[in-house]
Enzyme design. Structure first.
Site, mmCIF file in Angstrom:
data_model
loop_
_atom_site.group_PDB
_atom_site.id
_atom_site.type_symbol
_atom_site.label_atom_id
_atom_site.label_comp_id
_atom_site.label_asym_id
_atom_site.label_seq_id
_atom_site.Cartn_x
_atom_site.Cartn_y
_atom_site.Cartn_z
ATOM 1 N N HIS A 19 0.777 -1.182 0.035
ATOM 2 C CA HIS A 19 0.151 0.075 0.064
ATOM 3 C C HIS A 19 0.878 1.190 0.094
ATOM 4 O O HIS A 19 2.251 1.055 -0.097
ATOM 5 C CB HIS A 19 -0.942 -0.119 1.180
ATOM 6 C CG HIS A 19 -0.474 0.029 2.514
ATOM 7 N ND1 HIS A 19 0.321 0.882 2.886
ATOM 8 C CD2 HIS A 19 -0.436 -0.919 3.443
ATOM 9 C CE1 HIS A 19 0.893 0.608 4.273
ATOM 10 N NE2 HIS A 19 0.257 -0.545 4.578
ATOM 11 N N HIS A 22 4.121 1.492 2.466
ATOM 12 C CA HIS A 22 5.223 0.781 1.729
ATOM 13 C C HIS A 22 5.889 1.640 0.631
ATOM 14 O O HIS A 22 7.097 1.540 0.594
ATOM 15 C CB HIS A 22 4.845 -0.702 1.341
ATOM 16 C CG HIS A 22 3.993 -1.369 2.373
ATOM 17 N ND1 HIS A 22 2.760 -2.010 1.933
ATOM 18 C CD2 HIS A 22 4.426 -1.570 3.551
ATOM 19 C CE1 HIS A 22 2.407 -2.703 3.030
ATOM 20 N NE2 HIS A 22 3.280 -2.449 4.010
ATOM 21 N N CYS A 127 0.224 -10.681 23.210
ATOM 22 C CA CYS A 127 -0.756 -10.237 22.041
ATOM 23 C C CYS A 127 -0.261 -11.041 20.681
ATOM 24 O O CYS A 127 0.871 -10.877 20.533
ATOM 25 C CB CYS A 127 -0.602 -8.854 21.860
ATOM 26 S SG CYS A 127 -1.498 -8.368 20.531
ATOM 27 N N CYS A 130 0.393 -8.978 17.852
ATOM 28 C CA CYS A 130 1.956 -8.434 17.822
ATOM 29 C C CYS A 130 2.836 -9.584 17.769
ATOM 30 O O CYS A 130 3.926 -9.058 17.429
ATOM 31 C CB CYS A 130 1.967 -7.494 18.989
ATOM 32 S SG CYS A 130 1.054 -5.948 18.746
ATOM 33 N N CYS A 144 -3.711 -4.316 24.139
ATOM 34 C CA CYS A 144 -2.557 -3.887 23.481
ATOM 35 C C CYS A 144 -2.919 -2.520 22.629
ATOM 36 O O CYS A 144 -3.897 -2.617 22.147
ATOM 37 C CB CYS A 144 -2.499 -5.239 22.558
ATOM 38 S SG CYS A 144 -1.517 -4.509 20.822
ATOM 39 N N HIS A 147 -3.760 -3.329 18.822
ATOM 40 C CA HIS A 147 -4.714 -3.824 18.190
ATOM 41 C C HIS A 147 -6.005 -3.779 18.929
ATOM 42 O O HIS A 147 -7.174 -4.426 18.996
ATOM 43 C CB HIS A 147 -4.503 -5.524 18.341
ATOM 44 C CG HIS A 147 -3.520 -5.928 17.252
ATOM 45 N ND1 HIS A 147 -2.222 -5.819 17.716
ATOM 46 C CD2 HIS A 147 -3.638 -6.224 16.036
ATOM 47 C CE1 HIS A 147 -1.576 -6.379 16.656
ATOM 48 N NE2 HIS A 147 -2.411 -6.777 15.689
ATOM 49 N N LYS A 296 -6.633 6.889 9.591
ATOM 50 C CA LYS A 296 -5.636 5.990 9.395
ATOM 51 C C LYS A 296 -6.083 4.954 8.434
ATOM 52 O O LYS A 296 -7.157 4.630 8.355
ATOM 53 C CB LYS A 296 -5.562 5.280 10.719
ATOM 54 C CG LYS A 296 -4.294 4.392 11.036
ATOM 55 C CD LYS A 296 -4.147 3.934 12.619
ATOM 56 C CE LYS A 296 -3.409 2.468 12.643
ATOM 57 N NZ LYS A 296 -3.304 2.041 13.884
ATOM 58 N N LYS A 299 -8.211 -1.866 6.673
ATOM 59 C CA LYS A 299 -9.118 -2.770 5.951
ATOM 60 C C LYS A 299 -10.464 -2.325 6.117
ATOM 61 O O LYS A 299 -11.580 -2.201 5.213
ATOM 62 C CB LYS A 299 -8.686 -4.081 6.065
ATOM 63 C CG LYS A 299 -8.024 -4.893 5.030
ATOM 64 C CD LYS A 299 -8.171 -6.219 5.248
ATOM 65 C CE LYS A 299 -7.231 -6.974 4.371
ATOM 66 N NZ LYS A 299 -6.642 -8.529 5.021
HETATM 67 N N1 MSP Z 1 7.916 -6.796 8.924
HETATM 68 C C1 MSP Z 1 8.201 -5.436 9.422
HETATM 69 C C2 MSP Z 1 9.542 -5.033 9.519
HETATM 70 C C3 MSP Z 1 10.745 -5.775 9.643
HETATM 71 S S1 MSP Z 1 12.093 -4.870 9.190
HETATM 72 C C4 MSP Z 1 13.441 -5.929 9.746
HETATM 73 C C5 MSP Z 1 7.112 -4.684 9.205
HETATM 74 N N2 MSP Z 1 6.375 -4.725 8.070
HETATM 75 S S2 MSP Z 1 5.240 -3.817 7.625
HETATM 76 O O1 MSP Z 1 4.715 -4.837 6.516
HETATM 77 O O2 MSP Z 1 4.129 -3.538 8.569
HETATM 78 O O3 MSP Z 1 6.062 -2.654 7.030
HETATM 79 C C6 MSP Z 1 6.205 -1.697 8.003
HETATM 80 C C7 MSP Z 1 6.504 -0.504 7.438
HETATM 81 O O4 MSP Z 1 5.870 0.110 6.249
HETATM 82 C C8 MSP Z 1 6.824 0.947 8.116
HETATM 83 O O5 MSP Z 1 7.836 1.017 8.905
HETATM 84 C C9 MSP Z 1 6.906 1.924 7.150
HETATM 85 O O6 MSP Z 1 8.251 1.812 6.442
HETATM 86 C C10 MSP Z 1 5.853 1.436 5.923
HETATM 87 N N3 MSP Z 1 4.422 1.819 6.293
HETATM 88 C C11 MSP Z 1 3.521 1.173 6.686
HETATM 89 N N4 MSP Z 1 2.584 1.874 6.755
HETATM 90 C C12 MSP Z 1 2.670 3.404 6.766
HETATM 91 C C13 MSP Z 1 2.173 4.336 6.781
HETATM 92 N N5 MSP Z 1 0.684 4.557 6.889
HETATM 93 N N6 MSP Z 1 2.768 5.611 6.521
HETATM 94 C C14 MSP Z 1 4.131 5.431 6.109
HETATM 95 N N7 MSP Z 1 4.661 4.447 6.149
HETATM 96 C C15 MSP Z 1 4.012 3.286 6.418
HETATM 97 O O7 MSP Z 1 6.700 -3.807 10.178
#
Ligand code: MSP
Length: 637
Positions: A19, A22, A127, A130, A144, A147, A296, A299
Site C-alpha cells: 500500500h 510501503h 498479544c 503483535c 494491546c 490491536h 488511519k 481494511k
Molecule cells: N516486517 C516488519 C518490518 C521488519 S524490518 C526488519 C514490518 N512490516 S510492515 O509490512 O508492517 O511494514 C512497516 C513499514 O511500512 C513501516 O515501517 C513503513 O516503512 C511502511 N509503512 C506502513 N504503513 C505506513 C504508513 N501509513 N505511512 C508511512 N509508512 C508506512 O513492520
C-alpha cells in the site's frame, strides 16, 4: 570524494498487499540511492519481504494456502509493484530464502555459544496480533495499544537474549552520536524509553504453538521469534561476514524505517549486532506515517490507498506528491484532491509550462537547433547563480533525507527560469534582426538550464527527467551531478517540442460539480459583451484565496501597490493598481482573490506574479474580499 552507501527499507510483511505506506518508504529509499549514484557514490539498495510468524501462518490458513505458497504470492506482488514503480533496488531479500536462514542460524549459534542466550520460563501478557509479550506498563487500559484487544496470559519456556546487559552501553552509544537516530524526536523517544530497564528479549517460540519460522540450530523444538529473524535480513542479504559484498557495504549501512518500528530497530538491533560481534549501523532514519483523508488506513474503513492504481492514474505525479508533501519524520495526509492540486500547480503549471515554452522557443526561433550563445549579461549570471544555489540546497537537504526541501529548492529554480523567459521575452527579440545575438544567448541559456534542471530532477522524477533530456536530444546518455557544470549543452544539437509533460487534471470535485454549474449558467441572463466560454476554458483560470501579509507603495508610482501575499504555503509578490483606492496598511491581513496562474509581468521594475481581483465601475474600485474565513490557497470557483 566518492562515498559508499548501503540503504535498506524495512522488509514488508506478506500478510497484506503493498500500500501507500510501503510505497512511500521504498520511493524515498529509491530517490536517495539514485541521488547518491548521480553524485558518483557507490550505493547499494536493499528491500524485501518478511515472511515468517504467526500472522502470516494465519493469513495463509484463512486463504486456504500453505504459508509458503501464500508468501510466494504476496512477496511477488511487492516485487511486481516495485518493478512497475521503476524502483532501482539492487537486491530483494525474502526471509524464507536459504541464504537468509543460514545466516540467522549461524548468528543464533554464535550467540548461544558465547552465552548470550539462555533458556528460561516466562509468564506474561501476550498479544497474538503483535506476536510478543507486553509489560503491564505498555498496555493501555489493559489492552494491546495496537490491536485494542486484551492480551492472553501465557507461561512458557523459551530462549532469551541477554539484552538487558547492553542497556548502559546503548544509552551511551546514542548519547555520543547525535545523528545516530534521526530526526531528533525519535532519538529522544528512544532515550526516554531506555530510562526504564531494558528487559531480556524472548527470541524463540515453541514449535508446539508455531511451526512457521526458522528452527533454532541448537534446539529443534523451537523456531526463531519473527523480529529476531527479520532484523538479520540486513546482514544476510549481503552474504554475511566474510562475503565481499558484506565487507564492502556493511560499514556504511543506514536503515530507513517508519516510526512504527522504531523500537526493534533502535533498542533490539544494536545490542543484537554488538553481541554478534558486528559493527552497529551508521544511521537510523525514521519517517512519519501517512493517513488517508485524515484517517488511519485500515481494511475495515476500506481506505487503503494502493500504489499501482495511483501510478496508473497520475504517473510520476504520485511519486512527486509523496516526496513533496511530507516533511521527513512527520506525519502527512494523502488525498487525491491534494495530489491533483500539486500536479496541476507544480508539475503541469510550473515545470510543464517551462519545458514546453523553452522547447517551443528553441524550435520556433532557432530552427530547432541549440544556438551558439553570445555575450552574457547580469540576467544570465542570475540564472547561473540560481542554479548553483539550487544545487547546493539539494545537496544539503539530501544529507538529511529532507526530500521536501530539495524539491522546494528545485522549484525555486523553476520559478527563476519562468521569470527569465518572461523578462527576456525572446518572442520580442526575435522581431528585430539586430537582436539575434541576444536572442541566441537567451535561447542557449534556456536550453542549458533545462539540461541542468533535468539532472537535478533525475533522482526525484526519473521518467520526467529523461523526457526532458529526450526533448533536448540527450536521451539515454549517462548523467552525473558533475554534468551540472555550465556550458555542456552542445550548440547545434536538435531540439524537439516537448508535449505537455503533465496534462492538467480536473479534480473529482471540479468535474463532479460541472453539471450543476451548467444548469445555473443556462438560466442566468447574459450581462457582459464577452463571448461565452466553456467550463474548461474557465477552469484554466486558477483563482485562489490569498492573504495579504505586506503592502507597500511602488516607488515613483501613483497607482501601484506592491502586495506580498500568502497562497497556501507559497508567498508571492503582486503588483496591483489600487494605490488610489486603498491605504496599504489597511490591507494587511485581508483575504483577497487572485489569479494564480497568470504569466508574470514586470510593472515599474517589480515582478508581479498574479493579479488581484477587483470590481471596477468608473472611478470606483472594490477588492473582492472574502466574507468568511477560509485558509489562503483555497480554490475559488
Ligand atoms: N516486517 C516488519 C518490518 C521488519 S524490518 C526488519 C514490518 N512490516 S510492515 O509490512 O508492517 O511494514 C512497516 C513499514 O511500512 C513501516 O515501517 C513503513 O516503512 C511502511 N509503512 C506502513 N504503513 C505506513 C504508513 N501509513 N505511512 C508511512 N509508512 C508506512 O513492520
Amino acid at each position: 570524494m566518492a562515498r559508499t552507501f548501503y540503504l535498506t527499507t524495512p522488509i514488508y510483511y506478506v500478510n497484506a498487499p503493498p500500500h501507500l505506506g510501503h510505497a512511500y518508504t521504498t520511493i524515498m529509499a529509491d530517490t536517495m540511492c539514485l541521488y547518491r549514484r548521480l553524485a558518483g557514490d557507490l550505493a547499494y539498495f536493499l528491500t524485501g519481504t518478511d515472511e515468517h510468524g504467526d500472522n502470516i501462518a494465519r493469513a495463509a490458513a484463512t486463504g486456504g494456502q500453505t504459508p509458503q505458497a501464500y508468501a510466494d504470492r504476496i512477496s511477488g506482488a511487492f516485487r511486481e509493484t516495485w518493478q512497475r514503480l521503476g524502483i532501482s533496488h539492487d537486491d530483494f531479500i525474502r526471509t524464507t530464502e536459504e541464504r537468509h536462514k543460514r545466516i540467522v542460524q549461524a548468528i543464533l549459534q554464535k550467540l548461544y555459544d558465547a552465552g548470550e542466550l539462555y533458556f528460561g520460563e516466562y509468564g506474561g501478557n501476550y498479544c497474538f496480533g503483535c506476536e510478543r509479550y507486553y509489560t503491564d506498563k505498555e498496555l493501555v487500559d489493559g489492552k494491546c495499544p495496537d490491536h485494542q484487544t486484551p492480551p492472553t496470559f501465557i507461561k512458557e519456556q523459551n530462549y532469551f537474549f541477554r539484552m538487558s546487559r547492553y542497556q548502559e552501553w546503548l544509552v551511551r552509544y546514542i548519547q555520543e552520536r547525535p545523528d545516530f537516530i534521526r530526526p531528533e524526536r525519535y532519538r529522544n523517544e528512544i532515550l526516554a524509553f531506555l530510562r526504564t530497564p531494558l528487559e531480556d528479549l524472548c527470541i524463540s517460540r515453541p514449535k508446539s504453538r508455531l511451526q512457521w519460522g526458522i528452527p533454532l540450530p541448537f534446539d529443534a523444538n523451537f523456531v526463531t521469534y519473527v523480529w529476531f529473524d527479520a532484523l538479520i535480513n540486513y546482514v544476510s542479504a549481503l552474504g554475511g561476514p566474510g562475503a565481499e559484498t558484506f565487507e564492502t557495504f556493511w560499514p556504511h549501512v543506514q536503515h530507513l524505517i517508519g516510526k512504527d518500528i522504531l523500537k526493534p530497530h533502535a533498542a533490539y538491533w544494536p545490542p543484537m549486532l554488538k553481541a554478534a560481534g558486528l559493527p552497529v549501523y551508521q544511521h537510523l532514519n525514521v519517517h512519519g506515517y501517512w493517513t488517508v483523508n485524515g484517517q488511519k488506513m485500515s481494511k475495515s474503513l476500506g481506505n487503503i490507498a494502493e500504489p499501482l492504481p495511483m501510478q496508473e492514474k497520475y504517473g510520476e505525479a504520485f511519486r512527486y506528491f509523496l516526496l513533496r508533501e511530507s516533511v521527513f519524520g512527520l506525519d502527512s495526509d494523502f488525498s487525491e484532491e491534494a495530489l491533483v492540486a500539486r500536479l496541476n500547480a507544480d508539475l503541469a503549471n510550473d515545470l510543464g509550462n517551462l519545458v514546453s515554452r523553452v522547447t517551443t522557443l528553441l524550435v520556433n526561433f532557432a530552427k530547432g537547433a541549440v544556438p551558439r550563445p553570445g555575450p552574457e549579461t547580469a540576467r544570465e549570471s542570475e540564472v547561473r547563480a540560481s542554479l548553483e544555489k539550487a544545487r547546493g540546497e539539494v545537496h544539503d537537504a539530501m544529507e538529511e533525507f529532507a526530500f521536501q526541501r530539495a524539491l522546494i529548492a528545485i522549484w525555486e529554480l523553476i520559478g527563476v527560469l519562468n521569470r527569465y523567459v518572461d523578462s527576456t521575452a525572446p518572442w520580442v527579440l526575435a522581431k528585430e534582426a539586430a537582436k539575434r545575438e541576444r536572442l541566441d544567448t537567451v535561447l542557449y541559456t534556456l536550453g542549458e538550464s533545462l539540461r541542468c534542471l533535468a539532472i537535478l530532477l533525475a533522482a526525484f522524477l526519473p521518467i520526467t527527467s529523461e523526457r526532458i533530456r529526450q526533448a533536448l536530444g540527450l536521451a539515454g546518455t549517462p548523467i552525473s551531478l558533475d554534468d551540472l557544470a555550465w556550458g555542456k549543452l552542445p550548440p547545434g544539437i536538435r531540439v524537439l517540442k516537448a508535449s505537455a509533460l503533465f496534462p492538467r487534471v480536473m479534480s473529482a470535485v471540479e468535474t463532479g460539480s460541472s453539471g450543476e454549474r451548467a444548469g445555473a449558467r443556462a438560466s442566468t441572463q447574459r450581462s457582459g459583451a464577452q463571448p461565452r466560454i466553456s467550463l474548461e476554458e474557465f477552469a484554466k483560470v486558477d483563482l485562489r484565496v490569498a492573504e495579504v501579509v505586506a503592502a507597500d507603495r511602488v516607488e515613483k508610482s501613483k497607482k501601484l501597490l506592491k502586495l506580498t501575499v500568502r497562497v497556501g504555503a507559497e508567498t508571492r509578490t503582486l503588483v496591483a493598481g489600487i494605490a488610489e483606492h486603498y491605504d496599504p496598511a489597511a490591507l494587511v491581513g485581508k483575504k483577497v482573490v487572485v489569479v494564480a496562474n497568470l504569466e508574470s509581468a514586470t510593472l515599474m521594475g517589480v515582478i508581479s506574479e498574479g493579479m488581484v481581483l477587483a470590481a471596477v465601475e468608473g472611478s470606483h474600485l472594490a477588492l473582492v474580499i472574502l466574507d468568511r474565513d477560509i485558509p489562503p490557497g483555497a480554490k475559488v470557483r
